[in-house]
Design an enzyme around this catalytic site. Structure first.
Site, PDB file in Angstrom:
ATOM      1  CD  GLU A 113      33.107  41.229  48.395  1.00 16.71           C
ATOM      2  OE1 GLU A 113      32.953  40.712  49.610  1.00 16.71           O
ATOM      3  OE2 GLU A 113      32.439  41.076  47.312  1.00 16.71           O
ATOM      4  CG  HIS A 137      37.464  41.924  45.331  1.00 15.22           C
ATOM      5  ND1 HIS A 137      37.599  40.904  44.356  1.00 15.22           N
ATOM      6  CD2 HIS A 137      36.515  42.400  45.120  1.00 15.22           C
ATOM      7  CE1 HIS A 137      36.737  40.616  43.579  1.00 15.22           C
ATOM      8  NE2 HIS A 137      35.706  41.688  43.923  1.00 15.22           N
ATOM      9  CG  HIS A 139      35.439  42.718  39.262  1.00 16.61           C
ATOM     10  ND1 HIS A 139      34.320  43.494  39.449  1.00 16.61           N
ATOM     11  CD2 HIS A 139      35.627  42.240  40.687  1.00 16.61           C
ATOM     12  CE1 HIS A 139      33.706  43.331  40.485  1.00 16.61           C
ATOM     13  NE2 HIS A 139      34.552  42.533  41.293  1.00 16.61           N
ATOM     14  CD  GLU A 167      58.390  39.034  36.978  1.00 13.43           C
ATOM     15  OE1 GLU A 167      59.150  38.544  36.299  1.00 13.43           O
ATOM     16  OE2 GLU A 167      58.398  39.315  37.974  1.00 13.43           O
ATOM     17  CG  HIS A 208      33.180  38.048  42.098  1.00 12.26           C
ATOM     18  ND1 HIS A 208      32.737  37.947  43.326  1.00 12.26           N
ATOM     19  CD2 HIS A 208      33.707  39.192  41.875  1.00 12.26           C
ATOM     20  CE1 HIS A 208      32.575  39.185  43.864  1.00 12.26           C
ATOM     21  NE2 HIS A 208      33.370  39.956  42.992  1.00 12.26           N
TER      22      HIS A 208
HETATM   23  O1  2HA Z   1      31.073  46.035  43.991  1.00 10.30           O
HETATM   24  O2  2HA Z   1      33.499  44.129  43.364  1.00 10.30           O
HETATM   25  O3  2HA Z   1      32.648  41.848  45.113  1.00 10.30           O
HETATM   26  C1  2HA Z   1      32.305  45.549  44.531  1.00 10.30           C
HETATM   27  C2  2HA Z   1      32.773  44.315  44.284  1.00 10.30           C
HETATM   28  C3  2HA Z   1      32.001  43.219  45.074  1.00 10.30           C
HETATM   29 ZN    ZN Z   2      33.835  41.851  43.286  1.00 14.37          ZN
END
Ligand code: 2HA
Ligand code: ZN
Length: 272
Positions: A113, A137, A139, A167, A208
């Site tokens: 990314e 980033h 998940h 919050e 995602h």
């Molecule tokens: O694999 O999270 O968005 C890494 C990630 C891709």
């Molecule tokens: Zn990802």
């Protein structure tokens, strides 16, 4: 104390903390931090790596250095094998290419990314006069789950989350951006995320994960954590009842905004 820059220690700790939260299955998620060159004293930097050209030149990142997580690496290994799982990249003097100057041993590459990270870094550096340094980033389960239930609507997501605990509005008073599903790692995803980062510090990639930006390690991790906590309360609530039975009122938000000097955009404060 290991003989590493303090900011690298903090970077490693953030990778481990995200792993412990369950946000980084296998290769999932990535982190970048814009670091001042003076902070790298004590590390031996390579000067013979190949320059890698970016699709888009980012003038305001010329000569900058970034800590980056590696593509196909794991957050879990950041602490045990930092030189393999992580790296430092240097931007060239026009912001059009980067090269690896430390870490990512054995042929490693920066996160897949990297287009989105560098574009968001550029947008935020510009917008905050250099204050913001991190793009993260992850998940997280609950916010991703909600993106299967609600349409990718920023007003809806923001208001639903703000209602879950005070919050939330305090931590992301500008609200959150939402993008529909897109192919990970692409220039298109990077472009759209960069656009959203002009307005927000949090962007949801539907089905995602989340991208957040911030000034320091605590505020950036805290932002990710707070969005996900709000989402978890919402998922639990929706598991007990089809709709919320009691919610804070628009007036409640206005009173809180006054007490905490928040400027909550009107678009999120509609009467239900
Ligand atoms: O694999 O999270 O968005 C890494 C990630 C891709
Ligand atoms: Zn990802």
């Amino acid at each position: 104390m290991k003989n590493r820059p303090e900011s690298l220690e903090r970077f490693i700790r953030m990778c481990s903390d995200g792993w412990l939260q369950g946000w980084h299955e296998y290769h999932g998620g990535n982190l970048t931090y814009r670091v001042d060159k003076e902070a790298l004293k004590g590390l031996i930097l390579k000067e013979d790596s190949e320059w890698v050209k970016l699709e888009k030149q980012l003038d305001n990142l010329s000569g900058d250095y970034f800590f980056v997580t590696g593509s196909g690496k794991t957050m879990r290994n950041a602490e045990l094998y930092p030189e393999d799982a992580l790296g430092i990249i240097e931007m060239d003097d026009c912001g059009g290419s980067y090269r690896i100057v430390w870490g990512l041993e054995n042929g490693g590459k920066p996160t897949s990314e990297i287009p989105a990270h560098l574009l968001c870094q550029s947008v935020k550096k510009e917008a905050t006069n250099g204050k913001y340094r991190l793009v993260y980033h992850a998940h997280p389960v609950n916010i991703i789950s909600l993106s299967f239930v609600f349409a990718p609507d920023e007003v809806k997501f923001t208001r639903e989350l703000w209602e879950m605990e005070p919050e939330c509005a305090m931590t992301f008073p500008n609200g959150m951006g939402v993008l529909p599903w897109m192919v990970p790692g692409t220039e298109e995803l990077a472009e759209k995320t960069g656009e959203k980062m002009k307005e927000y510090d949090v962007v949801l990639w539907a089905q995602h994960g989340l991208v957040v930006a911030g000034e320091d390690f605590d505020s950036t991790f805290g932002l990710m954590h707070t969005v996900e906590k709000g989402a978890e309360i919402l998922v639990k609530t929706m598991s007990m009842t089809p709709g919320k039975q009691v919610i804070p009122t628009v007036q409640n938000f206005k009173d809180m905004a006054e007490a905490f000097h928040l400027e909550l955009p009107e678009k999120f404060l509609y009467e239900k």
